[in-house]
Design an enzyme around this catalytic site. Sequence first.
Site, mmCIF file in Angstrom:
data_model
loop_
_atom_site.group_PDB
_atom_site.id
_atom_site.type_symbol
_atom_site.label_atom_id
_atom_site.label_comp_id
_atom_site.label_asym_id
_atom_site.label_seq_id
_atom_site.Cartn_x
_atom_site.Cartn_y
_atom_site.Cartn_z
ATOM 1 C CG HIS A 233 -11.524 15.302 13.497
ATOM 2 N ND1 HIS A 233 -11.898 15.601 14.780
ATOM 3 C CD2 HIS A 233 -12.610 14.824 12.892
ATOM 4 C CE1 HIS A 233 -13.160 15.304 14.937
ATOM 5 N NE2 HIS A 233 -13.618 14.849 13.812
ATOM 6 C CD GLU B 16 -0.036 14.771 25.568
ATOM 7 O OE1 GLU B 16 -0.580 15.282 24.589
ATOM 8 O OE2 GLU B 16 -0.269 13.601 25.941
ATOM 9 C CG ASP C 80 -3.071 18.154 25.269
ATOM 10 O OD1 ASP C 80 -4.073 18.888 25.398
ATOM 11 O OD2 ASP C 80 -3.052 17.165 24.523
ATOM 12 C CB CYS D 33 5.816 15.711 19.015
ATOM 13 S SG CYS D 33 4.828 15.101 20.373
#
Length: 753
Positions: A366, A608, A632, A679
């Site tokens: 992150h 995904e 993913d 995305c």
Amino acid sequence: MTENAAKEGWSGSRHLLRQLRDLMKGRASDEQRLDRIVGLIAGQTAAEVCSLYLLRPGDVLELFATKGLKPEAVHLTRLRLGEGLVGDIAARARPLALADAQAHPSFAYRPETGEDMYRSLMGVPILRDGRVLGVIAVQNVQRRDYAAEEIEALETVAMVLAEGMAGGDLAGPTESGPSLQPARLPAAPLTEGLGLGVAVMHQRGIVIARIVAEDPEQELDRLADSLAAMQASLESYVEQSGPGETREVLETFQLFARDRGWLNRIQDAIRSGLTAEAAVQKVQSDTRARMEQIVDPYLRERLVDLEDLGYGLLRHLLGDDGRAAAARLPPEAVLIARNLGPAELLDYDPARLKAVVLAEGSPNAHVAIVARALELPMVGRCSQALTRIWPGDFLVVDADHGQVLARPGHAVRETLAESLEARRRRKQDLAVIRDLPAVTADGVEVSLNANAGLLIDLPQVRDCGAEGIGLYRTEVPFMVRDAFPDVDTQTRLYRRVLEGSDGKPVVFRTLDVGGDKILPYWNEVAEENPAMGWRAVRIGLDRPVLLREQLRALIRASEGRPLDVMFPMVSEVAELDRCRSILNLELKLARAEGRTLPDPLCIGIMIEVPALLWQLPAVFERVDFVSVGSNDLMQFLFAVDRGSPDLARRYDILCPTALRLFKGLVAEAERAGKPISLCGEHAGQPLEAMALLGCGFRTLSMPPANIPRVKNMLRGLEVGPLAAYIDFLAGQTCHSVRERLRHYARDRGVILD
Ligand code: PEP
Ligand code: MG
């Protein structure tokens, strides 16, 4: 020290620390002082040998002083990092205590030292700011089982030596002539860009000037006062925070503050002769070392909490002197750290920070997401960052190619400064196309949207000319917090996102935690394979309260505005149906409470998980839109860990298989009359985005900083002929069509950079 002496207490050690301090401040030459220091330590620890090794240029540990080994070995004996026991201690930054040292697999015999007669060895790293400066080791002829207290005492000595070196009282690796040569350090790119600046070591904002105490009693009193002050402020927080999770977290925190084991260790360190702040810092670094060895997630979290508490205590002890290092950044700084949390990165002034170098870290961590939002060049896995970069070094961080240039020569600096200037100009040029329509050369309209997750993303979303937020990762604000946000906190946050997006659409993705996205305050079982484990909507469906609260907050925040909700990692239609039922419950509740419902409310899912590819008609019947999460989807399609830099180039998204898949997905969505977007990070790369347009995608969502480049590409592209070429490429059987697409773009003047 005999075993008895070790248990006798700390008075001997206190005396040793004072003597050490006086020796370090003495007038003798560096060499004489080092000799006296090792002599002193050998005497106090009842060892026949005490040796000091310092880390030298080229990751070599050189024997600098010894009492007991042959004097001619000084400056002659050298061990590579990781070589021999001393090299092992330095490489792992961990102490070793061996009753039978020669039986250890890492033992490396050096004849010039004459050490064959010594059986036992205890050594500790000399660490500062997480960096290894050297190793201090004692040896005994007789077999000796060193007690834990003895290791601690030697670590305390090492800490004093490290501070002496850092403070200039003692010749450390820097003063004894580290390489001032330019060096190229390999690293893995975590974000993009080029950053130039002066190296600053991340210190979690704490600077300790006084290490050795005159009066332990006074230090114990200072500790007690600071603890009481911290307790009081925690209590007032607990009182102020109403019932609920925040309060629970604070109460748990308070409980830790009374942890006897933790306090005892700090008090012991003070009794050994350290100041209160040095004692807290010492226990902090022990905690950190313990943390690395613990796999039980509950215990790990508990230690993380204790570590946080320690920093709180340090701030109380140091008052204004402990102000954040962040406030003292030079105007152009490059931050060096072993690892960083997103909140820690946000503590630094983004205007002064030009780049970040991590010894660890991965692109999906992150902190990398936050760095991307700040447009900060960041590299990770730079294994030499803490051994070959020194504070004040001039650095070039090339996050595009994954390398750090330390102390580059004048000519290199000038070329890089020019390249930076050229980038700045290019960015300005790209800013001009911000308000131009995203329409291809043959008139096809494309919707370019931004991926976001923090409030700091919002100005950037506005500036980059995005049509909306195509993916708002709600887990990001959860990750940078200390506690789980309650419904009110979430409502406020989502409302600010909706208001900050100036009426442009925002697709809120429900919590996608698990896998590599870990909430620091949430203790869940460790999984062998977390990316395919208990994550995202699987958690939401098993813990419906969590999902309900989030949906409640989203409904409340929308207050009659349009709301797009997207569920991540759905694997089967039945899961989608359950998500919808949970959403219906929340809509019912909102209605009963007399709230204005979102209008319109659109529901979507991420594609995904490959299993969904065989359920598409039923999916499209139930949703208003879908978005392909190519990060993913590719990881599961090719069975390749998305976080592994070693596998990053193994399979190419620009391969016939992926093109066939994307074309099929778009065709299926068109048949069902439902919007489809993509995305994943790939949408932000001009070449990949070109291929996706050729596959039929007309809506892409990407990091905001990439939108101008993608728009620049598509404005020069004719999609019609490209679609025909993609049809042809999708029928091939090669590993990758990347080069062919690159040539295609070059031949037609499509700009890809
Ligand atoms: C993806 O998987 O492509 C995606 C956009 O989700 P995340 O990267 O947040 O897992
Ligand atoms: Mg994903």
